[in-house]
Design a protein around this motif. Structure first.
Motif, PDB file in Angstrom:
ATOM      1  N   ALA A   1       0.826  -1.218   0.000  1.00  0.00           N
ATOM      2  CA  ALA A   1       0.000   0.000   0.000  1.00  0.00           C
ATOM      3  C   ALA A   1       0.855   1.261   0.000  1.00  0.00           C
ATOM      4  CB  ALA A   1      -0.976   0.009   1.175  1.00  0.00           C
TER       5      ALA A   1
ATOM      6  N   GLN B   1       2.464   4.840  -1.654  1.00  0.00           N
ATOM      7  CA  GLN B   1       2.030   6.039  -2.372  1.00  0.00           C
ATOM      8  C   GLN B   1       3.276   6.702  -2.947  1.00  0.00           C
ATOM      9  OE1 GLN B   1       0.616   9.244   0.103  1.00  0.00           O
ATOM     10  NE2 GLN B   1      -0.662  10.115  -1.512  1.00  0.00           N
TER      11      GLN B   1
ATOM     12  N   VAL C   1      -5.201   4.393  -2.770  1.00  0.00           N
ATOM     13  CA  VAL C   1      -4.183   3.390  -2.465  1.00  0.00           C
ATOM     14  C   VAL C   1      -4.767   2.292  -1.579  1.00  0.00           C
ATOM     15  CG1 VAL C   1      -2.023   2.986  -1.212  1.00  0.00           C
ATOM     16  CG2 VAL C   1      -2.226   4.955  -2.741  1.00  0.00           C
ATOM     17  N   ILE C   2      -5.508   2.685  -0.531  1.00  0.00           N
ATOM     18  CA  ILE C   2      -6.075   1.694   0.385  1.00  0.00           C
ATOM     19  C   ILE C   2      -7.113   0.836  -0.323  1.00  0.00           C
ATOM     20  CG2 ILE C   2      -7.445   1.374   2.472  1.00  0.00           C
ATOM     21  CD1 ILE C   2      -4.547   2.204   2.993  1.00  0.00           C
TER      22      ILE C   2
ATOM     23  N   SER D   1      -5.482  -1.691  -2.506  1.00  0.00           N
ATOM     24  CA  SER D   1      -4.890  -2.767  -1.723  1.00  0.00           C
ATOM     25  C   SER D   1      -5.946  -3.785  -1.314  1.00  0.00           C
ATOM     26  CB  SER D   1      -4.202  -2.191  -0.483  1.00  0.00           C
ATOM     27  OG  SER D   1      -3.173  -1.289  -0.848  1.00  0.00           O
TER      28      SER D   1
ATOM     29  N   PHE E   1      -0.311  -7.846   5.216  1.00  0.00           N
ATOM     30  CA  PHE E   1      -0.356  -6.387   5.285  1.00  0.00           C
ATOM     31  C   PHE E   1       0.689  -5.895   6.299  1.00  0.00           C
ATOM     32  CE2 PHE E   1      -4.690  -7.969   4.542  1.00  0.00           C
ATOM     33  CZ  PHE E   1      -4.924  -7.443   3.280  1.00  0.00           C
TER      34      PHE E   1
ATOM     35  N   SER F   1       4.404   3.329   3.106  1.00  0.00           N
ATOM     36  CA  SER F   1       3.236   2.451   3.182  1.00  0.00           C
ATOM     37  C   SER F   1       2.143   3.194   3.929  1.00  0.00           C
ATOM     38  CB  SER F   1       3.565   1.149   3.907  1.00  0.00           C
ATOM     39  OG  SER F   1       2.381   0.419   4.198  1.00  0.00           O
TER      40      SER F   1
ATOM     41  N   ILE G   1      -0.565   1.778   5.485  1.00  0.00           N
ATOM     42  CA  ILE G   1      -1.336   0.938   6.398  1.00  0.00           C
ATOM     43  C   ILE G   1      -0.826   1.156   7.827  1.00  0.00           C
ATOM     44  CG2 ILE G   1      -1.962  -1.422   7.033  1.00  0.00           C
ATOM     45  CD1 ILE G   1      -1.670  -2.181   4.104  1.00  0.00           C
TER      46      ILE G   1
ATOM     47  N   GLN H   1       1.693  -4.782  -4.551  1.00  0.00           N
ATOM     48  CA  GLN H   1       1.282  -3.379  -4.534  1.00  0.00           C
ATOM     49  C   GLN H   1       2.497  -2.503  -4.277  1.00  0.00           C
ATOM     50  OE1 GLN H   1       0.883  -0.497  -2.798  1.00  0.00           O
ATOM     51  NE2 GLN H   1      -0.579   0.392  -4.218  1.00  0.00           N
TER      52      GLN H   1
END
Length: 350
Positions: free
Chosen positions: A9, A11, A21-22, A25, A42, A51, A53, A317
């Protein structure tokens, strides 16, 4: 052989929105289940674009409601950034809503940028991680537990929300040799990576794992091994170049954060800086399972023969790689690569 997706995840720039992005994912995890992957992993990261997350357990809980068979894992919960008493209940909650599909990966963390913003001392990470893992194991294995340690003092305590899986969800540990030793000593599983290195790097890694297991008086097969790997199958050179560019982008940011030389012009978006450790696209293609479908299959089998992992976790990702193209890639693995690899690994006559 088990196959997993590792969904970072990331950017790469402001042309990507955080919600996009989320959502991308999450969609990758759902499509990974449809394609036949065993697990979706994750990570946990904070305060920059490496990331997005902040809580892998929240991702597990959300994806649990959108899936039914794929196992959902944390790779990893950064223990020194958590209050372990609270984390215990969150682990139980996530496993309940996932109907016993949680894979619990934990690690010490390595990004000073994050620790500073939590008021945590990164130099104490090894000791804090060790103690907090002690607390998690007590809380998962005992109806009522207590702890008197250097960093936490906990009176007799019961966790009301407990995992479905007994005695605990599978526990995976990431980190250096000391953490791998503990995994073997206590019967946990291990995450490893050869980054973008080739067969020689995998051979060195295998030797290290064997020596660690032997030093603990264990067989190397006593722990499951998951290999995090950049893999991509395509006959389209432009697609491959885009994937490699994003893989190298992620590696640059990871190295900068690990070496405490991260730079940002606005306090958030990290600058991507070429380094002497950079590999050319040609070298990356040579080192990694990347290329045509047949090349990826053959290379994976070669790598598996050297490292002998129980799971391959492919990085799906990365950066700003095109979402529709990546979803097709995940489906391609389900249609062709995973079946071909497992057929080649099956005992004769099966």
């Amino acid at each position: 052989m088990e196959f997993a997706t590792f969904i970072l995840a990331a950017q790469r720039g402001y042309h990507q929105s955080c919600d996009g992005v989320i959502r991308n994912s999450i969609e990758q995890a759902v499509v990974a289940e449809q394609a036949g992957f065993d697990t979706a992993w994750f990570p946990e990261h904070h305060f920059n674009n490496y990331s997005l997350i902040p809580s892998p357990l929240m991702m597990v809980a959300h994806c649990a409601g959108l899936t039914s068979t794929i196992r959902l894992g944390t790779a990893v919960c950064v223990l020194p950034l958590h209050q372990p008493q609270r984390l215990l209940s969150e682990i139980g909650f996530a496993d309940i809503v996932a109907n016993g599909r949680l894979e619990l990966g934990v690690g010490p963390g390595y990004q000073q940028f994050e620790f500073e913003r939590f008021g945590a001392n990164i130099d104490e990470v090894p000791a804090v991680f060790s103690e907090y893992l002690d607390i998690l194991l007590k809380g998962l294995n005992q109806d009522i537990f207590e702890h008197d340690g250097r960093y936490e003092n906990i009176p007799p305590t019961a966790i009301s929300v407990r995992p479905v899986q007994k005695p605990t969800p599978p526990i995976w540990i990431a980190g250096g040799p000391a953490r791998m030793s503990r995994a073997y000593r206590e019967g946990h599983n291990v995450f490893v990576t050869a980054f973008h290195n080739g067969l020689e790097g995998l051979s060195t890694l295998r030797d290290s794992i064997e020596k660690t297991a032997a030093a603990e008086g264990k067989n190397v097969t006593d722990a499951k091994i998951s290999l995090l790997r950049c893999c991509y199958a395509s006959d389209d050179d432009a697609e491959i170049s885009s994937y490699l560019d994003n893989a190298r982008f992620q590696r640059r940011l990871s190295e900068a954060l690990h070496q405490r030389r991260q730079q940002s012009l606005d306090g958030y978006l990290l600058q991507e800086t070429p380094t002497q450790q950079d590999l050319s696209f040609e070298t990356m293609r040579e080192n990694l399972p990347i290329g045509s479908v047949n090349r990826v299959i053959d290379r994976l089998l070669e790598e598996m023969d050297i490292l002998k992992p129980d799971q391959i976790a492919i990085q799906s990702q990365l950066g700003d790689f095109d979402q529709k193209t990546m979803l097709r890639q995940i489906e391609l693995w389900g249609d062709k690569i995973i079946p071909a690899v497992n057929k080649a690994l099956a005992p004769a006559g099966v």
